[in-house]
Scaffold this motif. Structure first.
Motif: not given
Length: 322
Positions: A4-5, A7-9, A12, A39, A41-42, A45-46, A49
């Motif tokens: 994870l990037t 920003k993703q972390k 989350l 936001r 986009k993140v 992506e999450l 996954k």
């Protein structure tokens, strides 16, 4: 998590700090540096996954984070299985009917059936029976315990109402209440209005469990269900506990300046713990009621010269032979 990037972390971690879900306003306030486009986009992506899921609360869309274990389960599924699983997950311990599942997903019946079979093989979901709708196929997550609405609670055995079990418990509850309702060794005596030791539902439950009368773990709510039956049958009466069930407001001047003052009662701040007292039916203790004549439905038509008479009464004959 290592893929994870940053920003993703961050997103989350924020979502996991709100187990019930978090909306866009809360996200924007907590992560002001993350613009709307970034936001979204993140979030996508999450979601791809299987690390977050979406929930609807009123008119708001909430984002709910998955644990690592839940994310691992989702990674074992294809897209159709994931859709089926999420709908079953949303149903919680109430479960979801197969027909309703097909309607909500919009997937063909064959696809739904195939996905369910695979999810069952992976021990991710299970089929449960409903006492209300025994012919329906209902599904829920594998590790959940079905709700009382499905199982019927302790009163059902193999989806059948256990009448003998209910009668036995109700009888024992009544006997316990009766033993606490009147002074011992004093026939006909009663307690005064100040008596405060009639049993409560909690005490009755403790008596039932401590004496092994029920091998099923009954809750106070289950005992209250039995007590309601006894109340409706006229065997016991429900009594509010003695004492102040209501709080008092401060003194209120009701007579103008220097006039009389009074106090008003507030509404109860909590549900009182009711006590239960057995009702003694004096009529059942009399000989008149014990013999057939005392409860004869054709008593007014009975005479020595009539069609119904003491000499040819079948009920009276049976009572004498007994």
């Amino acid at each position: 998590m290592s893929t994870l990037t940053a920003k993703q972390k961050a997103f989350l971690a924020l979502a996991r700090s709100h187990p019930e879900g978090i909306d866009d306003d809360a996200v924007e306030q907590a992560l002001p540096e993350m613009g709307l486009e970034e936001r979204m986009k993140v979030i996508n992506e999450l979601a791809s996954k299987s690390l977050i899921t979406f929930m609807r609360q009123g008119n708001s869309l909430l984002y709910k984070a998955k644990t690592d274990a839940e994310a691992g389960k989702m990674s074992m599924m294809d897209d159709h299985e994931r859709i089926i699983y999420q709908h079953i997950e949303d149903a919680d311990n109430e479960g979801i009917w197969l027909k309703r599942l097909r309607d909500r997903t919009g997937l063909p019946a064959k696809v739904v059936d195939r996905c369910i079979k695979k999810l069952e093989q992976k021990l991710l979901i299970k089929s449960v029976a409903s006492v209300k709708f025994p012919t329906r196929k209902i599904y829920m997550l594998f590790d959940l315990t079905p709700s009382v609405e499905l199982t019927g609670g302790p009163w059902y055995t193999d989806q059948e109402l256990d009448v003998d079990f209910i009668d036995t418990l109700a009888t024992q509850c009544y006997k316990f209440i009766l033993s606490r309702s009147f002074p011992a060794n004093k026939p006909g005596a009663i307690y005064g209005p100040e008596y405060t030791f009639y049993p409560t539902a909690g005490q009755i439950r403790r008596f039932i469990m401590d004496n092994g009368i029920s091998t099923v773990d009954l809750s106070v709510g289950d005992i209250n269900t039995l007590l309601n039956v006894l109340v409706y049958d006229g065997k016991v009466e429900r009594r509010a506990p003695v004492g102040d069930l209501m709080d008092w407001d401060e003194d209120e001047d009701i007579g103008g300046r220097g006039g009389r003052r009074a106090q008003r009662k507030k509404k109860p701040t909590k549900e009182p713990e009711y006590m239960y007292k057995a009702i003694r039916n004096k009529l059942t203790d009399t000989a008149l009621v014990d013999i057939p004549c005392g409860k004869c439905p054709v008593y007014e038509k009975c005479s020595e010269t009539g069609l119904v008479s003491p000499s040819n009464c079948v009920y009276f004959k049976n009572w004498l032979e007994f």
